[in-house]
Design a protein around this motif. Structure first.
Motif, PDB file in Angstrom:
ATOM      1  N   GLN A 146      14.787 -30.451 -83.745  1.00 11.39           N
ATOM      2  CA  GLN A 146      15.412 -29.153 -84.032  1.00 11.39           C
ATOM      3  C   GLN A 146      16.933 -29.211 -83.855  1.00 11.39           C
ATOM      4  N   TYR A 147      17.641 -28.382 -84.613  1.00  8.32           N
ATOM      5  CA  TYR A 147      19.100 -28.254 -84.459  1.00  8.32           C
ATOM      6  C   TYR A 147      19.513 -26.864 -83.978  1.00  8.32           C
ATOM      7  N   SER A 148      18.549 -25.935 -83.944  1.00 13.39           N
ATOM      8  CA  SER A 148      18.772 -24.637 -83.300  1.00 13.39           C
ATOM      9  C   SER A 148      17.421 -24.228 -82.719  1.00 13.39           C
ATOM     10  N   PRO A 149      17.401 -23.359 -81.661  1.00 11.07           N
ATOM     11  CA  PRO A 149      16.130 -23.033 -81.007  1.00 11.07           C
ATOM     12  C   PRO A 149      15.161 -22.315 -81.958  1.00 11.07           C
ATOM     13  N   LEU A 150      13.961 -22.875 -82.093  1.00 10.19           N
ATOM     14  CA  LEU A 150      12.958 -22.386 -83.045  1.00 10.19           C
ATOM     15  C   LEU A 150      11.572 -22.503 -82.447  1.00 10.19           C
ATOM     16  N   LEU A 151      10.671 -21.674 -82.955  1.00 11.07           N
ATOM     17  CA  LEU A 151       9.255 -21.834 -82.631  1.00 11.07           C
ATOM     18  C   LEU A 151       8.423 -21.718 -83.907  1.00 11.07           C
ATOM     19  N   GLY A 152       7.441 -22.578 -84.045  1.00 13.45           N
ATOM     20  CA  GLY A 152       6.401 -22.442 -85.063  1.00 13.45           C
ATOM     21  C   GLY A 152       5.064 -22.635 -84.377  1.00 13.45           C
ATOM     22  N   LEU A 153       4.252 -21.558 -84.319  1.00 13.43           N
ATOM     23  CA  LEU A 153       2.941 -21.620 -83.660  1.00 13.43           C
ATOM     24  C   LEU A 153       1.889 -21.175 -84.664  1.00 13.43           C
ATOM     25  N   TYR A 154       0.902 -22.044 -84.914  1.00 14.52           N
ATOM     26  CA  TYR A 154      -0.136 -21.755 -85.908  1.00 14.52           C
ATOM     27  C   TYR A 154      -1.431 -21.413 -85.190  1.00 14.52           C
ATOM     28  N   LEU A 157       3.330 -14.430 -90.127  1.00 16.92           N
ATOM     29  CA  LEU A 157       2.923 -14.619 -91.516  1.00 16.92           C
ATOM     30  C   LEU A 157       1.410 -14.820 -91.541  1.00 16.92           C
ATOM     31  N   VAL A 158       0.719 -13.957 -92.310  1.00 14.74           N
ATOM     32  CA  VAL A 158      -0.740 -14.088 -92.405  1.00 14.74           C
ATOM     33  C   VAL A 158      -1.050 -15.081 -93.525  1.00 14.74           C
ATOM     34  N   VAL A 159      -1.602 -16.222 -93.152  1.00 18.76           N
ATOM     35  CA  VAL A 159      -1.894 -17.294 -94.111  1.00 18.76           C
ATOM     36  C   VAL A 159      -3.295 -17.106 -94.702  1.00 18.76           C
ATOM     37  N   GLY A 160      -4.179 -16.444 -93.959  1.00 13.00           N
ATOM     38  CA  GLY A 160      -5.521 -16.168 -94.465  1.00 13.00           C
ATOM     39  C   GLY A 160      -6.182 -15.097 -93.630  1.00 13.00           C
ATOM     40  N   GLY A 161      -7.105 -14.352 -94.252  1.00 18.58           N
ATOM     41  CA  GLY A 161      -7.844 -13.318 -93.543  1.00 18.58           C
ATOM     42  C   GLY A 161      -7.016 -12.062 -93.339  1.00 18.58           C
ATOM     43  N   GLU A 167       1.140 -11.305 -96.140  1.00 19.13           N
ATOM     44  CA  GLU A 167       2.053 -10.302 -95.615  1.00 19.13           C
ATOM     45  C   GLU A 167       2.774 -10.916 -94.419  1.00 19.13           C
ATOM     46  N   LEU A 168       4.040 -10.543 -94.281  1.00 20.63           N
ATOM     47  CA  LEU A 168       4.886 -11.020 -93.186  1.00 20.63           C
ATOM     48  C   LEU A 168       5.395  -9.805 -92.424  1.00 20.63           C
ATOM     49  N   LEU A 169       5.205  -9.809 -91.116  1.00 18.87           N
ATOM     50  CA  LEU A 169       5.772  -8.747 -90.284  1.00 18.87           C
ATOM     51  C   LEU A 169       6.911  -9.352 -89.473  1.00 18.87           C
ATOM     52  N   VAL A 170       8.088  -8.717 -89.548  1.00 18.59           N
ATOM     53  CA  VAL A 170       9.273  -9.263 -88.877  1.00 18.59           C
ATOM     54  C   VAL A 170       9.676  -8.369 -87.712  1.00 18.59           C
ATOM     55  N   PHE A 171       9.902  -8.991 -86.575  1.00 29.20           N
ATOM     56  CA  PHE A 171      10.304  -8.275 -85.365  1.00 29.20           C
ATOM     57  C   PHE A 171      11.685  -8.771 -84.945  1.00 29.20           C
ATOM     58  N   VAL A 184      -2.832 -17.389 -88.861  1.00 29.63           N
ATOM     59  CA  VAL A 184      -1.483 -16.823 -88.884  1.00 29.63           C
ATOM     60  C   VAL A 184      -0.480 -17.821 -88.320  1.00 29.63           C
ATOM     61  N   PHE A 185       0.742 -17.614 -88.758  1.00 29.01           N
ATOM     62  CA  PHE A 185       1.868 -18.385 -88.275  1.00 29.01           C
ATOM     63  C   PHE A 185       2.773 -17.443 -87.492  1.00 29.01           C
ATOM     64  N   LEU A 186       3.093 -17.785 -86.258  1.00 24.35           N
ATOM     65  CA  LEU A 186       4.136 -17.070 -85.520  1.00 24.35           C
ATOM     66  C   LEU A 186       5.395 -17.914 -85.642  1.00 24.35           C
TER      67      LEU A 186
END
Ligand code: MN
Length: 302
Positions: free
Chosen positions: A167-175, A197-201, A214-218, A237-239
């Motif tokens: 990473q080059y900036s602080p990030l999270l990807g949680l599936y 991000l809802v990938v399925g269901g 659908e993507l919900l942004v906080f 889902v992907f956080l």
């Protein structure tokens, strides 16, 4: 906590439809440094169908982050890498920063592979850092099961589980994968913006329902503490989270930059065959070199 709600738009990428959630026009451009979210498939290809065939194209000031769910993809780039990505792996390609750097690549469904399900995300690079072009395949990521939900950290750190992804900036990807459904209490970090991000269901997030693509942004201000997610059976889902970059992020075609001038320079350089993008021999592959379209008259930086 009122999220911004984004419905993905369907786009054609290399001959197959993909659901694009970011950028979403004036609604939203970025979540931390995440600046582009594409969800391809799940798709099955017939005997005569060659699947996704993305011709030779360049990138600047970004990382392409591919998370494979089903099927395989063959990646080739101008650094000389040739990598097949398989399910539950990440491919991370770094274009490098600045007007002297760039990368070019092709992506295709390999001969004989008849399915595709993948998420391709872009991460904008901090342009105040001097970053070289690079490519890495990550075949092993931290995976665990809690309740009936399988969690995978694809980048960053979550509850002590750290992904090896650069990473080059602080990030999270949680599936999160919930074949039988389940409930998750997701802990959030101060200073991060988040998207689900809802990938399925379909899922319920703090009482709001969201369906596939659908993507919900906080925002960082509203994303306090934790998110409660109820996943219907078969949901994935992907956080995605991250700290905003210290400069604007603008996108045109396959280029990211902090200004319109930088984008215009990249378009001109690619179309003139500038060596900053390297070379791949695509002779006989059936793949084309894709020309960069000019920026439209009224292109807006914000
Ligand atoms: Mn690409």
């Amino acid at each position: 906590m009122n999220p911004i709600r984004i419905q993905a738009a369907v786009k054609d990428v290399g001959g197959i439809p993909v659901a694009r959630s970011l950028p979403a026009g004036s609604k939203r451009r970025t979540i931390g440094a995440w600046c582009f979210l594409d969800h391809a498939g799940p798709a099955q290809f017939g005997a005569e169908d060659h699947g996704m065939q993305v011709g030779l194209h360049p990138h600047t000031n970004l990382q392409t982050f591919t998370w494979m769910l089903q099927g395989e993809m063959l990646h080739q780039d101008s650094l000389g890498n040739r990598q097949t990505i398989r399910a539950k792996q990440v491919n991370l390609m770094t274009a490098g920063t600045g007007a002297a750097r760039g990368i070019s690549h092709t992506e295709q469904t390999p001969e004989g592979v008849k399915e595709l399900h993948a998420v391709q995300l872009w991460i904008a690079l901090p342009m105040d850092q001097d970053i070289e072009a690079a490519f890495e395949n990550y075949p092993t990521l931290p995976v665990w099961t809690e309740g009936s939900i399988e969690y995978t950290v694809v980048t960053g750190t979550y509850q002590g589980h750290s992904a090896p992804t650069k990473q080059y900036s602080p990030l999270l990807g949680l599936y999160l994968d919930a074949p039988a459904g389940g409930t998750a209490q997701l802990s959030l970090q101060a200073g991060f913006e988040y998207g689900v991000l809802v990938v399925g269901g379909s899922v319920q997030i703090d009482g709001q329902t969201a369906a596939q693509d659908e993507l919900l942004v906080f925002d960082a201000q509203t994303a306090a503490g934790s998110l409660n997610i109820e996943l219907a059976s078969g949901s994935r889902v992907f956080l995605l989270g991250g700290e905003p970059l210290p400069h604007p992020t603008v996108i045109w075609w396959n280029f990211v930059d902090q200004s319109k001038e930088g984008l215009m320079q990249s378009v001109a350089d690619w179309n003139a065959g500038h060596p900053r993008f390297g070379h791949i021999d695509i002779e006989g592959s059936g793949l084309k070199r894709l020309p960069a379209p000019a920026l439209p008259e009224g292109f807006k930086e914000s």
